[in-house]
Design a protein around this motif. Structure first.
Motif, PDB file in Angstrom:
ATOM      1  N   TRP A  68      22.781  21.884  93.779  1.00  0.00           N
ATOM      2  CA  TRP A  68      21.636  21.629  92.911  1.00  0.00           C
ATOM      3  C   TRP A  68      21.393  22.861  92.054  1.00  0.00           C
ATOM      4  O   TRP A  68      21.023  23.919  92.557  1.00  0.00           O
ATOM      5  N   LEU A  69      21.604  22.707  90.747  1.00  0.00           N
ATOM      6  CA  LEU A  69      21.439  23.811  89.816  1.00  0.00           C
ATOM      7  C   LEU A  69      20.143  23.641  89.029  1.00  0.00           C
ATOM      8  O   LEU A  69      19.887  22.574  88.456  1.00  0.00           O
ATOM      9  N   PHE A  70      19.345  24.688  88.988  1.00  0.00           N
ATOM     10  CA  PHE A  70      18.142  24.727  88.161  1.00  0.00           C
ATOM     11  C   PHE A  70      18.513  25.497  86.892  1.00  0.00           C
ATOM     12  O   PHE A  70      18.858  26.684  86.960  1.00  0.00           O
ATOM     13  N   LEU A  71      18.448  24.812  85.744  1.00  0.00           N
ATOM     14  CA  LEU A  71      19.026  25.347  84.521  1.00  0.00           C
ATOM     15  C   LEU A  71      17.984  25.666  83.460  1.00  0.00           C
ATOM     16  O   LEU A  71      16.959  24.981  83.351  1.00  0.00           O
ATOM     17  N   SER A  72      18.285  26.682  82.660  1.00  0.00           N
ATOM     18  CA  SER A  72      17.424  27.039  81.534  1.00  0.00           C
ATOM     19  C   SER A  72      18.282  27.372  80.331  1.00  0.00           C
ATOM     20  O   SER A  72      19.463  27.716  80.449  1.00  0.00           O
ATOM     21  N   GLY A  73      17.670  27.266  79.157  1.00  0.00           N
ATOM     22  CA  GLY A  73      18.317  27.615  77.897  1.00  0.00           C
ATOM     23  C   GLY A  73      17.235  27.665  76.844  1.00  0.00           C
ATOM     24  O   GLY A  73      16.089  27.257  77.107  1.00  0.00           O
ATOM     25  N   ASP A  74      17.550  28.134  75.657  1.00  0.00           N
ATOM     26  CA  ASP A  74      16.517  28.183  74.624  1.00  0.00           C
ATOM     27  C   ASP A  74      16.075  26.759  74.280  1.00  0.00           C
ATOM     28  O   ASP A  74      16.808  25.794  74.498  1.00  0.00           O
ATOM     29  N   THR A  75      14.865  26.638  73.745  1.00  0.00           N
ATOM     30  CA  THR A  75      14.296  25.303  73.506  1.00  0.00           C
ATOM     31  C   THR A  75      15.119  24.487  72.519  1.00  0.00           C
ATOM     32  O   THR A  75      15.210  23.266  72.651  1.00  0.00           O
ATOM     33  N   ALA A  76      15.726  25.134  71.532  1.00  0.00           N
ATOM     34  CA  ALA A  76      16.544  24.402  70.567  1.00  0.00           C
ATOM     35  C   ALA A  76      17.695  23.691  71.281  1.00  0.00           C
ATOM     36  O   ALA A  76      17.987  22.509  71.014  1.00  0.00           O
ATOM     37  N   THR A  77      18.324  24.404  72.201  1.00  0.00           N
ATOM     38  CA  THR A  77      19.436  23.827  72.953  1.00  0.00           C
ATOM     39  C   THR A  77      18.948  22.754  73.929  1.00  0.00           C
ATOM     40  O   THR A  77      19.490  21.647  73.986  1.00  0.00           O
ATOM     41  N   THR A  78      17.913  23.078  74.687  1.00  0.00           N
ATOM     42  CA  THR A  78      17.422  22.188  75.737  1.00  0.00           C
ATOM     43  C   THR A  78      16.846  20.900  75.155  1.00  0.00           C
ATOM     44  O   THR A  78      17.160  19.797  75.625  1.00  0.00           O
ATOM     45  N   TYR A  79      16.006  21.010  74.136  1.00  0.00           N
ATOM     46  CA  TYR A  79      15.365  19.826  73.574  1.00  0.00           C
ATOM     47  C   TYR A  79      16.377  18.935  72.846  1.00  0.00           C
ATOM     48  O   TYR A  79      16.284  17.710  72.890  1.00  0.00           O
ATOM     49  N   SER A  80      17.347  19.561  72.194  1.00  0.00           N
ATOM     50  CA  SER A  80      18.406  18.782  71.543  1.00  0.00           C
ATOM     51  C   SER A  80      19.256  18.058  72.578  1.00  0.00           C
ATOM     52  O   SER A  80      19.633  16.889  72.390  1.00  0.00           O
ATOM     53  N   LEU A  81      19.558  18.749  73.671  1.00  0.00           N
ATOM     54  CA  LEU A  81      20.334  18.130  74.746  1.00  0.00           C
ATOM     55  C   LEU A  81      19.596  16.932  75.326  1.00  0.00           C
ATOM     56  O   LEU A  81      20.196  15.882  75.599  1.00  0.00           O
ATOM     57  N   ALA A  82      18.279  17.075  75.498  1.00  0.00           N
ATOM     58  CA  ALA A  82      17.483  15.970  76.034  1.00  0.00           C
ATOM     59  C   ALA A  82      17.518  14.766  75.099  1.00  0.00           C
ATOM     60  O   ALA A  82      17.828  13.647  75.518  1.00  0.00           O
ATOM     61  N   ARG A  83      17.216  15.000  73.821  1.00  0.00           N
ATOM     62  CA  ARG A  83      17.093  13.892  72.866  1.00  0.00           C
ATOM     63  C   ARG A  83      18.434  13.275  72.495  1.00  0.00           C
ATOM     64  O   ARG A  83      18.583  12.054  72.472  1.00  0.00           O
ATOM     65  N   ASN A  84      19.399  14.130  72.165  1.00  0.00           N
ATOM     66  CA  ASN A  84      20.671  13.637  71.631  1.00  0.00           C
ATOM     67  C   ASN A  84      21.739  13.407  72.692  1.00  0.00           C
ATOM     68  O   ASN A  84      22.694  12.674  72.447  1.00  0.00           O
ATOM     69  N   GLY A  85      21.587  14.066  73.831  1.00  0.00           N
ATOM     70  CA  GLY A  85      22.560  13.906  74.904  1.00  0.00           C
ATOM     71  C   GLY A  85      22.115  12.916  75.952  1.00  0.00           C
ATOM     72  O   GLY A  85      22.712  11.852  76.126  1.00  0.00           O
ATOM     73  N   PHE A  86      20.996  13.252  76.627  1.00  0.00           N
ATOM     74  CA  PHE A  86      20.494  12.389  77.694  1.00  0.00           C
ATOM     75  C   PHE A  86      19.626  11.244  77.164  1.00  0.00           C
ATOM     76  O   PHE A  86      19.248  10.350  77.920  1.00  0.00           O
ATOM     77  N   LEU A  87      19.263  11.297  75.881  1.00  0.00           N
ATOM     78  CA  LEU A  87      18.488  10.239  75.220  1.00  0.00           C
ATOM     79  C   LEU A  87      17.103  10.069  75.850  1.00  0.00           C
ATOM     80  O   LEU A  87      16.633   8.955  76.070  1.00  0.00           O
ATOM     81  N   VAL A  88      16.437  11.197  76.133  1.00  0.00           N
ATOM     82  CA  VAL A  88      15.076  11.185  76.666  1.00  0.00           C
ATOM     83  C   VAL A  88      14.232  12.186  75.872  1.00  0.00           C
ATOM     84  O   VAL A  88      14.756  13.009  75.116  1.00  0.00           O
ATOM     85  N   ASN A  89      12.915  12.123  76.058  1.00  0.00           N
ATOM     86  CA  ASN A  89      12.003  13.013  75.350  1.00  0.00           C
ATOM     87  C   ASN A  89      11.918  14.385  76.011  1.00  0.00           C
ATOM     88  O   ASN A  89      11.985  14.503  77.229  1.00  0.00           O
ATOM     89  N   ALA A  90      11.723  15.402  75.181  1.00  0.00           N
ATOM     90  CA  ALA A  90      11.416  16.744  75.667  1.00  0.00           C
ATOM     91  C   ALA A  90      10.826  17.511  74.492  1.00  0.00           C
ATOM     92  O   ALA A  90      11.517  17.764  73.499  1.00  0.00           O
ATOM     93  N   VAL A  91       9.558  17.847  74.586  1.00  0.00           N
ATOM     94  CA  VAL A  91       8.890  18.561  73.503  1.00  0.00           C
ATOM     95  C   VAL A  91       7.703  19.332  74.069  1.00  0.00           C
ATOM     96  O   VAL A  91       7.096  18.911  75.053  1.00  0.00           O
ATOM     97  N   GLN A  92       7.387  20.460  73.473  1.00  0.00           N
ATOM     98  CA  GLN A  92       6.241  21.246  73.914  1.00  0.00           C
ATOM     99  C   GLN A  92       5.000  20.764  73.178  1.00  0.00           C
ATOM    100  O   GLN A  92       4.937  20.805  71.952  1.00  0.00           O
ATOM    101  N   LYS A  93       3.993  20.330  73.930  1.00  0.00           N
ATOM    102  CA  LYS A  93       2.744  19.819  73.353  1.00  0.00           C
ATOM    103  C   LYS A  93       1.831  20.964  72.956  1.00  0.00           C
ATOM    104  O   LYS A  93       1.237  20.970  71.876  1.00  0.00           O
ATOM    105  N   ASN A  94       1.667  21.934  73.837  1.00  0.00           N
ATOM    106  CA  ASN A  94       0.903  23.138  73.549  1.00  0.00           C
ATOM    107  C   ASN A  94       1.406  24.245  74.473  1.00  0.00           C
ATOM    108  O   ASN A  94       2.442  24.079  75.130  1.00  0.00           O
ATOM    109  N   GLU A  95       0.706  25.342  74.545  1.00  0.00           N
ATOM    110  CA  GLU A  95       1.195  26.501  75.293  1.00  0.00           C
ATOM    111  C   GLU A  95       1.487  26.195  76.755  1.00  0.00           C
ATOM    112  O   GLU A  95       2.431  26.743  77.344  1.00  0.00           O
ATOM    113  N   HIS A  96       0.701  25.315  77.355  1.00  0.00           N
ATOM    114  CA  HIS A  96       0.848  25.067  78.796  1.00  0.00           C
ATOM    115  C   HIS A  96       1.192  23.611  79.141  1.00  0.00           C
ATOM    116  O   HIS A  96       1.182  23.242  80.304  1.00  0.00           O
TER     117      HIS A  96
END
Length: 218
Positions: free
Chosen positions: A138-166
């Motif tokens: 089980w790997l817990f992964l991180s990357g910059d938001t540009a990479t992560t959010y693009s991977l979510a939307r265009n790769g896994f086809l799910v939502n990922a976006v920051q609504k506000n600071e928290h």
């Protein structure tokens, strides 16, 4: 008997088992290829299914992670963040049970990708992961938001976006990926029924992969 086992397992799961699953669907856009094949004398055009693009992320141990880590492997992906309210704990508890169930299986892995990489650094993910028996499955992964959010939307086809600071908007689905990096299922990470279904459908994928290896033997 050893050679027949993969086919028999597939038969049990798709026909005679308690959960009679058909071969799993493919999710995402599909393209009809110019090539094809014959089945019972009938020509059938090949279909090109949606696949994940390669990614470069970092795990909780500070090590780089890409497709090379999942070569010919099945994996389950999810999104979360360590400061998430109760829902992430519920989802990750269910994942931990699956991780334990497949702890000795070399074909199955799990990934949880943070949507809050600014705070969820590798050390933070390491500390968070220590509450679970993760081993190397089980790997817990991180990357910059540009990479992560693009991977979510265009790769896994799910939502990922920051609504506000928290606060973040992201999918709580568990996503089943086959050995060719195609999406084969989405499951509610908080639903016991969906977790059971995911467990069974992982086995269907395992059987499919074993049938590929042993196909010339039948």
């Amino acid at each position: 008997m050893i050679l027949a086992l993969p086919g028999f397992l597939y038969y049990l799961l798709t026909a005679k088992g308690k959960n009679r699953y058909k071969p799993l669907p493919f999710y995402g856009p599909k393209v009809v290829a110019k090539t094809g094949h014959k089945f019972h004398g009938k020509y059938i055009p090949d279909t090109i299914y949606h696949k994940l693009s390669d990614f470069n992320l970092t795990d909780q141990n500070g090590k780089p992670v890409s497709f090379k880590n999942f070569d010919k492997k099945i994996f389950v992906a999810s999104f979360f963040y360590t400061n998430c309210p109760d829902i992430c704990s519920a989802v990750n508890k269910n994942i931990s049970e699956l991780v334990y169930a497949y702890r000795k299986n070399r074909m199955v892995y799990f990934t949880s990708i943070t949507v809050d990489p600014e705070r969820d650094t590798p050390p933070a993910l390491k500390k968070y992961s220590s509450r679970y028996e993760t081993t190397n499955k089980w790997l817990f992964l991180s990357g910059d938001t540009a990479t992560t959010y693009s991977l979510a939307r265009n790769g896994f086809l799910v939502n990922a976006v920051q609504k506000n600071e928290h606060d973040f908007i992201y999918s709580d689905k568990l996503i089943l990926i086959d050995a060719e990096k195609r999406i084969r299922g989405y499951y509610d990470g908080t639903s016991a029924a969906d977790i059971t279904k995911l467990n069974d459908e992982i086995k269907v994928l395992i059987a499919e992969e074993l049938r590929k290896v042993d196909k010339p033997l039948y």
